[in-house]
Design a protein around this motif. Structure first.
Motif, PDB file in Angstrom:
ATOM      1  N   UNK A  44       5.909  -9.308  33.231  1.00  0.00           N
ATOM      2  CA  UNK A  44       5.489 -10.559  33.864  1.00  0.00           C
ATOM      3  C   UNK A  44       6.467 -10.946  34.968  1.00  0.00           C
ATOM      4  N   UNK A  45       7.752 -10.837  34.683  1.00  0.00           N
ATOM      5  CA  UNK A  45       8.760 -11.191  35.687  1.00  0.00           C
ATOM      6  C   UNK A  45       8.621 -10.315  36.930  1.00  0.00           C
ATOM      7  N   UNK A  46       8.347  -9.028  36.717  1.00  0.00           N
ATOM      8  CA  UNK A  46       8.181  -8.123  37.859  1.00  0.00           C
ATOM      9  C   UNK A  46       6.959  -8.495  38.693  1.00  0.00           C
ATOM     10  N   UNK A  47       5.859  -8.850  38.018  1.00  0.00           N
ATOM     11  CA  UNK A  47       4.642  -9.219  38.739  1.00  0.00           C
ATOM     12  C   UNK A  47       4.846 -10.525  39.495  1.00  0.00           C
ATOM     13  N   UNK A  77      -0.548 -14.828  27.135  1.00  0.00           N
ATOM     14  CA  UNK A  77      -1.947 -14.881  27.570  1.00  0.00           C
ATOM     15  C   UNK A  77      -2.467 -13.507  27.979  1.00  0.00           C
ATOM     16  N   UNK A  78      -1.613 -12.713  28.617  1.00  0.00           N
ATOM     17  CA  UNK A  78      -2.057 -11.434  29.177  1.00  0.00           C
ATOM     18  C   UNK A  78      -1.763 -10.233  28.288  1.00  0.00           C
ATOM     19  N   UNK A  79      -0.863 -10.410  27.304  1.00  0.00           N
ATOM     20  CA  UNK A  79      -0.472  -9.285  26.467  1.00  0.00           C
ATOM     21  C   UNK A  79       0.581  -8.402  27.105  1.00  0.00           C
ATOM     22  N   UNK A 120      -4.570 -12.358  38.322  1.00  0.00           N
ATOM     23  CA  UNK A 120      -4.584 -12.995  37.007  1.00  0.00           C
ATOM     24  C   UNK A 120      -3.308 -13.800  36.777  1.00  0.00           C
ATOM     25  N   UNK A 121      -2.171 -13.213  37.111  1.00  0.00           N
ATOM     26  CA  UNK A 121      -0.895 -13.903  36.914  1.00  0.00           C
ATOM     27  C   UNK A 121      -0.777 -15.091  37.865  1.00  0.00           C
TER      28      UNK A 121
END
Length: 225
Positions: A200-203, A192-194, A175-176
């Protein structure tokens, strides 16, 4: 995910039995109910007694179904503007995840530049869903050509990062990645993802590690070549 199978022996909502080497399902991915209904009617009249039809209203739904059924797909009809993707990012992701699935872009955009870029990203055809008879006829003929083996061959693998990603990325990473390819920054991805900005930075960092890249530009380059 909505699945519709044609034929007298088809169970309502049941997917057809997969047969490796014998792709037979036409998958439509479009978020507009009326467009899907029109395509369903058009394709059903021509191919209903030969190929079952599957439908998805978003890219994520399509990818979830393809994970187990990609080998059943004769051709995927893909809109470029979906709730969870914009532009060519969806095409890029499908081609990387499922490089053997032929993709026909079915879009309302009549832009020669976008058509050329779609071809560069692996689309076997680009058809404008204008509703004109010539466009609809072109779509049917493209599908027929693929079905009979006299048209474009099953899509060639992308030149880089071609190994299917299912065994490398989890659902959240996919997704990311899709959002990165759609030019979302970390803040936009979080919205967008919540997810939190830190998550987010980790992903994003984990995706960089998977593809052995050090920047977004380098990552996007893998999917652009």
């Amino acid at each position: 995910m909505h699945f519709q199978q044609s034929g007298p022996d088809a169970g309502a909502g049941d997917p057809p039995p997969g047969r490796a080497g014998s792709p037979r399902t036409i998958l439509m991915v479009d978020d507009h109910v009326l467009v899907r209904a029109g395509l369903r009617s058009l394709l059903g009249q021509r191919f209903g007694d030969r190929f079952p039809l599957a439908e998805a209203a978003s890219l994520s739904d399509a990818l979830a179904w393809l994970k187990d059924h990609a080998h059943e797909v004769l051709v995927l009809l893909l809109d470029l503007h979906l709730p969870d993707t914009r532009g060519l990012a969806g095409l890029q992701l499908v081609r990387q995840l499922h490089p053997s699935v032929p993709v026909i872009v079915v879009s309302g955009l009549q832009d020669a530049r976008i058509q050329d870029e779609a071809a560069l990203h692996g689309a076997v055809a680009y058809v404008c869903k204008t509703g004109h008879e010539a466009s609809l006829h072109a779509l049917l003929e493209r599908v027929e050509a693929i079905a009979t083996g006299v048209g474009p061959p099953r899509a060639a693998s992308p030149p880089r990062a071609a190994r299917p990603l299912d065994d490398r990325l989890n659902k959240r990473q996919v997704q990311v990645l899709e959002l990165i390819l759609s030019s979302h920054d970390n803040q936009a991805i979080a919205h967008e993802t919540g997810l939190s900005l830190g998550s987010v930075k980790n992903i994003v960092s984990s995706i960089f590690l998977v593809f052995n890249v050090r920047s977004r530009a380098e990552l996007i380059g893998l999917f652009s070549n």
